[in-house]
Design a protein around this motif. Structure first.
Motif, PDB file in Angstrom:
ATOM      1  N   ILE A   1       0.789  -1.413   0.046  1.00  0.00           N
ATOM      2  CA  ILE A   1       0.647  -0.233   0.130  1.00  0.00           C
ATOM      3  C   ILE A   1       0.555   1.285   0.457  1.00  0.00           C
ATOM      4  CG2 ILE A   1      -1.822   1.454   1.305  1.00  0.00           C
ATOM      5  CD1 ILE A   1      -3.057  -1.642   2.276  1.00  0.00           C
ATOM      6  N   ASN A   2       1.574   1.177   0.744  1.00  0.00           N
ATOM      7  CA  ASN A   2       2.605   2.421   1.054  1.00  0.00           C
ATOM      8  C   ASN A   2       3.548   2.932  -0.596  1.00  0.00           C
ATOM      9  OD1 ASN A   2       2.054   2.866   3.610  1.00  0.00           O
ATOM     10  ND2 ASN A   2       3.469   2.046   4.777  1.00  0.00           N
ATOM     11  N   ASN A   3       3.957   1.319  -1.543  1.00  0.00           N
ATOM     12  CA  ASN A   3       4.537   1.968  -2.288  1.00  0.00           C
ATOM     13  C   ASN A   3       3.534   2.370  -3.810  1.00  0.00           C
ATOM     14  OD1 ASN A   3       6.435   0.975  -1.344  1.00  0.00           O
ATOM     15  ND2 ASN A   3       6.856  -1.504  -1.715  1.00  0.00           N
ATOM     16  N   TRP A   4       2.373   2.046  -3.752  1.00  0.00           N
ATOM     17  CA  TRP A   4       1.101   2.589  -4.465  1.00  0.00           C
ATOM     18  C   TRP A   4       1.280   3.660  -3.826  1.00  0.00           C
ATOM     19  CZ3 TRP A   4       0.992   0.407  -8.672  1.00  0.00           C
ATOM     20  CH2 TRP A   4       0.428  -0.525  -9.656  1.00  0.00           C
ATOM     21  N   ILE A   5       1.545   3.731  -2.564  1.00  0.00           N
ATOM     22  CA  ILE A   5       1.059   5.589  -2.538  1.00  0.00           C
ATOM     23  C   ILE A   5       2.094   5.948  -2.695  1.00  0.00           C
ATOM     24  CG2 ILE A   5       1.087   7.505  -0.822  1.00  0.00           C
ATOM     25  CD1 ILE A   5      -0.620   5.064   0.718  1.00  0.00           C
ATOM     26  N   VAL A   6       3.318   5.631  -3.024  1.00  0.00           N
ATOM     27  CA  VAL A   6       4.668   6.491  -3.519  1.00  0.00           C
ATOM     28  C   VAL A   6       4.722   6.799  -4.856  1.00  0.00           C
ATOM     29  CG1 VAL A   6       6.973   6.347  -3.389  1.00  0.00           C
ATOM     30  CG2 VAL A   6       5.430   5.709  -1.449  1.00  0.00           C
ATOM     31  N   GLN A   7       4.563   5.880  -5.269  1.00  0.00           N
ATOM     32  CA  GLN A   7       4.144   5.900  -6.570  1.00  0.00           C
ATOM     33  C   GLN A   7       2.853   7.155  -7.193  1.00  0.00           C
ATOM     34  OE1 GLN A   7       4.083   2.427  -8.467  1.00  0.00           O
ATOM     35  NE2 GLN A   7       5.458   1.089  -7.993  1.00  0.00           N
ATOM     36  N   LEU A   8       2.365   6.827  -6.667  1.00  0.00           N
ATOM     37  CA  LEU A   8       1.053   7.471  -7.098  1.00  0.00           C
ATOM     38  C   LEU A   8       1.436   9.135  -6.639  1.00  0.00           C
ATOM     39  CD1 LEU A   8      -2.657   5.817  -6.281  1.00  0.00           C
ATOM     40  CD2 LEU A   8      -2.060   6.841  -7.861  1.00  0.00           C
ATOM     41  N   SER A   9       2.766   9.578  -5.644  1.00  0.00           N
ATOM     42  CA  SER A   9       2.701  10.745  -5.346  1.00  0.00           C
ATOM     43  C   SER A   9       3.352  11.248  -6.615  1.00  0.00           C
ATOM     44  CB  SER A   9       3.029  11.121  -4.528  1.00  0.00           C
ATOM     45  OG  SER A   9       4.777  10.067  -3.789  1.00  0.00           O
ATOM     46  N   LYS A  10       4.248  10.275  -7.219  1.00  0.00           N
ATOM     47  CA  LYS A  10       5.382  10.759  -8.442  1.00  0.00           C
ATOM     48  C   LYS A  10       4.866  10.736  -9.796  1.00  0.00           C
ATOM     49  CE  LYS A  10       8.693   7.757  -6.901  1.00  0.00           C
ATOM     50  NZ  LYS A  10      10.194   6.613  -6.435  1.00  0.00           N
TER      51      LYS A  10
ATOM     52  N   ILE B   1       0.996  11.802  -9.579  1.00  0.00           N
ATOM     53  CA  ILE B   1       0.246  13.776  -9.846  1.00  0.00           C
ATOM     54  C   ILE B   1       0.661  14.315  -9.337  1.00  0.00           C
ATOM     55  CG2 ILE B   1      -1.856  13.926  -8.347  1.00  0.00           C
ATOM     56  CD1 ILE B   1      -2.195  10.901  -7.125  1.00  0.00           C
ATOM     57  N   PRO B   2       0.471  14.819 -10.565  1.00  0.00           N
ATOM     58  CA  PRO B   2       1.198  15.982 -11.029  1.00  0.00           C
ATOM     59  C   PRO B   2       0.907  17.485  -9.280  1.00  0.00           C
ATOM     60  CG  PRO B   2      -0.304  16.269 -12.523  1.00  0.00           C
ATOM     61  CD  PRO B   2      -0.436  15.669 -11.505  1.00  0.00           C
ATOM     62  N   ASP B   3       1.588  18.395  -8.586  1.00  0.00           N
ATOM     63  CA  ASP B   3       2.833  18.941  -7.577  1.00  0.00           C
ATOM     64  C   ASP B   3       1.638  18.681  -6.625  1.00  0.00           C
ATOM     65  OD1 ASP B   3       2.838  21.454  -9.031  1.00  0.00           O
ATOM     66  OD2 ASP B   3       0.523  21.562  -9.352  1.00  0.00           O
ATOM     67  N   CYS B   4       2.775  16.861  -6.363  1.00  0.00           N
ATOM     68  CA  CYS B   4       1.461  15.833  -5.591  1.00  0.00           C
ATOM     69  C   CYS B   4       3.735  15.248  -5.326  1.00  0.00           C
ATOM     70  CB  CYS B   4       1.629  14.788  -5.578  1.00  0.00           C
ATOM     71  SG  CYS B   4       1.078  13.774  -4.038  1.00  0.00           S
ATOM     72  N   SER B   5       4.009  15.979  -3.767  1.00  0.00           N
ATOM     73  CA  SER B   5       5.487  14.731  -3.619  1.00  0.00           C
ATOM     74  C   SER B   5       5.314  15.266  -2.259  1.00  0.00           C
ATOM     75  CB  SER B   5       6.316  16.045  -3.970  1.00  0.00           C
ATOM     76  OG  SER B   5       5.888  17.594  -3.017  1.00  0.00           O
ATOM     77  N   MET B   6       6.050  13.750  -1.480  1.00  0.00           N
ATOM     78  CA  MET B   6       5.896  13.122  -0.563  1.00  0.00           C
ATOM     79  C   MET B   6       6.113  14.314   0.980  1.00  0.00           C
ATOM     80  SD  MET B   6       5.075  10.401  -0.459  1.00  0.00           S
ATOM     81  CE  MET B   6       5.733   9.719   1.364  1.00  0.00           C
ATOM     82  N   GLU B   7       6.198  15.819   0.013  1.00  0.00           N
ATOM     83  CA  GLU B   7       6.551  17.291   1.362  1.00  0.00           C
ATOM     84  C   GLU B   7       5.388  17.446   1.632  1.00  0.00           C
ATOM     85  OE1 GLU B   7       8.877  17.780  -1.480  1.00  0.00           O
ATOM     86  OE2 GLU B   7      10.070  16.083  -1.145  1.00  0.00           O
TER      87      GLU B   7
END
Length: 80
Positions: A58-67, A69-75
């Motif tokens: 689940i966490n890996n999918w969230i990270v991939q999605l954040s990459k 989606i524009p303007d969505c970074s881990m910060e």
């Protein structure tokens, strides 16, 4: 425990006969707690490992999605 219907289909459909569940021949008594405890520990450890892998996926999918989606970074995320 499991219950089995020991009746013919006609008796089941008619429903006129009231039946009771037969009592156990011997009351339940645990043999010993040691084998059960080790089995429970093994099951718990296996369950914990499965859950850990599920959370990692689940966490890996969230990270991939954040990459993706524009303007969505881990910060920008709350838990980031």
């Amino acid at each position: 425990g499991q219950f089995f219907v020991m009746m013919s289909p006609q008796e089941v459909l008619q429903g006129g006969v009231q039946r009771s569940i037969a009592p156990r021949a011997h009351p339940y008594s645990p043999k010993s707690e040691a084998p059960r405890a080790t089995r429970d520990e093994k099951r718990r450890a296996q369950h914990n490992e499965v859950e850990r892998r599920r959370r990692d996926k689940i966490n890996n999918w969230i990270v991939q999605l954040s990459k993706i989606i524009p303007d969505c970074s881990m910060e920008n995320t709350k838990s980031g």
